[in-house]
Write an enzyme that holds these catalytic residues in place. Structure first.
Site, short mmCIF file in Angstrom:
data_model
loop_
_atom_site.label_atom_id
_atom_site.label_comp_id
_atom_site.label_asym_id
_atom_site.label_seq_id
_atom_site.Cartn_x
_atom_site.Cartn_y
_atom_site.Cartn_z
N PRO A 87 33.84 43.33 37.46
CA PRO A 87 33.28 44.52 38.10
C PRO A 87 34.21 45.30 39.02
O PRO A 87 34.09 46.52 39.12
CB PRO A 87 32.09 43.96 38.91
CG PRO A 87 31.80 42.63 38.32
CD PRO A 87 33.11 42.10 37.83
N ASN A 91 37.06 41.03 42.48
CA ASN A 91 36.74 40.06 41.44
C ASN A 91 37.97 39.71 40.62
O ASN A 91 38.20 38.54 40.27
CB ASN A 91 35.66 40.60 40.51
CG ASN A 91 34.36 40.91 41.21
OD1 ASN A 91 33.91 42.05 41.24
ND2 ASN A 91 33.74 39.90 41.80
N THR A 117 37.89 48.05 35.36
CA THR A 117 38.36 49.30 35.96
C THR A 117 38.61 49.03 37.44
O THR A 117 37.66 48.80 38.20
CB THR A 117 37.34 50.43 35.78
OG1 THR A 117 37.15 50.67 34.38
CG2 THR A 117 37.82 51.70 36.45
N LYS A 192 42.17 55.99 33.02
CA LYS A 192 40.72 55.76 33.11
C LYS A 192 40.12 56.48 34.32
O LYS A 192 39.07 57.12 34.22
CB LYS A 192 40.46 54.26 33.20
CG LYS A 192 39.02 53.85 33.53
CD LYS A 192 38.04 54.27 32.43
CE LYS A 192 36.57 54.01 32.84
NZ LYS A 192 36.21 52.61 32.79
N LYS A 267 31.55 53.47 42.34
CA LYS A 267 32.71 52.59 42.55
C LYS A 267 33.98 53.19 41.93
O LYS A 267 35.04 53.25 42.57
CB LYS A 267 32.42 51.21 41.93
CG LYS A 267 33.51 50.16 42.18
CD LYS A 267 34.55 50.07 41.06
CE LYS A 267 33.98 49.50 39.79
NZ LYS A 267 35.04 49.31 38.75
#
Length: 319
Positions: A87, A91, A117, A192, A267
Site C-alpha cells: 500500500p 510498508n 506506488t 506513475k 495517498k
C-alpha cells in the site's frame, strides 16, 4: 555487450534465471491488486510462493494453488524472483528491510520487482540496499485498476537496470498488456505519479462539468455523448464516467464500490505533492486535487471509488 560489461558473475546469474523460467516466483502483498496479479502468474504456469501481513488475505490464492509462507524472509529463501505489491512507502521499507524482511534471507542474484506506488526516493533506497546484498531491485508500478489486474491488462511502468528489463518483462507480461521501460530506478514511480495527478484533475473536471450540465437541464447521457465526441473528451468521461446511470460496469453504477479508493488517490496525490515540492515544480491543480480528495476522506468517502467526487459535489450543494 552490456551484459559483458556487467561482469561474468552477473551473466551467469541472468543465464540461470532465464534457464529456470518456470521456477517459483515469490509474491508479497495479496490485496485487491496483488491477488489477481499472482493468480495470473499461476495461470501462466509459474509456481507462486506468497505471503501477506494479513493471513486471511492469503486464502484465495492458496485455494488457487499457491504455497503460503509466514514472512517475506521465508519467501526470499525459496524464490530468486520476487514481486511486491504493497500500500505505501512504509510498508515497502518494512517488507524489504524489516526484521523478517526480504533482505534478511535474500539469495545473491535475486530479481526484486516492486509494483507498489511509492515515493521514487524510497525505490532508490531499496535499490541501494538490494545491491549491497547482491540482488537487483526494479520499480514497476501499475496503471489500471482491479479489473485490469484480473484480466491481465495492466500497464507496468518499469525503472531499473536496463539489462534486467527482459527478465522483469517475462513475468510482467503475464499480468499486463503493456510493459514500458522508463529509465533508471525511480523513473517508473515518477511516470506513475504524473499519470495519477492528471487522472485526478481530469476526474474532478469531468464531475464538475457533468454536474453543471445537469443543473442546466441537460440529460447526463446526452451530455456525456457530446463531451465524448468533442474536444473535452477524456478517460474519465468516456471510460469511467462518474455519474450514476451514464455507463454500466463502472463504480458509479454500483454506488461507487470497487475500483480505486479515494484513500489511495489521496495517498498517491500526496506523493505527487511531495515530489513537486522537492523539485520546486508548480502544480496548482495537482495541489487542489490533493486537498479535494483529502477532504473527501474526512467526509466519509475514504472507501468509495475516487469517481465519487461527483456524489461529493452534489452533497456539497445540498442535493
Amino acid at each position: 555487450q552490456s551484459l559483458v560489461l556487467s561482469g561474468k558473475r552477473r551473466v551467469t546469474l541472468l543465464f540461470c534465471r532465464t534457464m529456470a523460467s518456470k521456477t517459483p516466483v515469490g509474491f508479497i502483498g495479496l490485496g485487491n491488486m496483488g491477488t489477481p496479479m499472482a493468480k495470473n502468474l499461476l495461470k501462466n504456469g509459474y509456481p507462486v510462493i506468497a505471503t501477506d501481513a494479513f493471513p486471511e488475505s492469503c486464502k484465495e490464492l492458496q485455494d488457487s494453488g499457491a504455497q503460503i509462507l509466514d514472512s517475506p524472509a521465508e519467501v526470499a529463501e525459496k524464490a530468486d524472483r520476487i514481486i511486491t505489491m504493497l500500500p505505501s512507502s512504509p510498508n515497502v521499507i518494512e517488507v524489504y528491510t524489516g526484521s523478517n524482511g526480504i533482505l534478511k534471507k535474500i539469495k545473491k542474484g535475486t530479481l526484486l520487482i516492486d509494483s507498489s506506488t511509492i515515493d521514487p526516493a524510497v525505490s532508490k533506497e531499496m535499490a541501494v540496499a538490494a545491491e549491497k546484498m547482491g540482488a537487483v531491485f526494479m520499480d514497476a508500478p501499475v496503471s489500471g485498476g482491479v479489473g485490469a489486474a484480473s484480466l491481465a491488462k495492466l500497464t507496468f511502468l518499469v525503472g531499473g537496470v536496463e539489462e534486467e528489463f527482459n527478465a522483469a518483462q517475462e513475468l510482467l507480461t503475464c499480468m499486463g498488456a503493456n510493459v514500458v521501460y522508463c529509465g533508471q530506478v525511480g523513473s517508473g514511480q515518477a511516470a506513475k505519479i504524473c499519470n495519477i495527478m492528471l487522472l485526478a484533475i481530469g476526474m474532478i473536471g469531468t464531475a464538475e462539468t457533468m454536474n453543471l450540465g445537469i443543473r442546466l437541464g441537460l440529460d447526463p447521457k446526452l451530455l456525456a455523448k457530446i463531451l465524448n465526441m468533442s474536444s473535452g473528451r477524456c478517460w474519465s468521461s468516456d471510460s469511467y464516467n462518474p455519474v450514476p446511470s451514464v455507463m454500466e460496469g463502472v463504480p458509479s453504477a454500483n454506488n461507487y464500490q470497487g475500483g480505486f479508493s479515494t484513500t489511495l488517490m489521496a495517498k498517491d496525490l500526496g506523493l505527487a505533492q511531495n515530489t513537486a515540492t522537492n523539485t520546486r515544480t508548480p502544480v496548482l491543480l495537482g495541489s487542489l486535487a490533493h486537498q479535494v480528495y483529502r477532504t473527501m476522506c474526512a467526509r466519509g468517502y475514504a472507501n468509495k471509488d475516487f469517481s465519487s467526487i461527483f456524489q461529493f459535489l452534489r452533497e456539497e450543494e445540498g442535493q
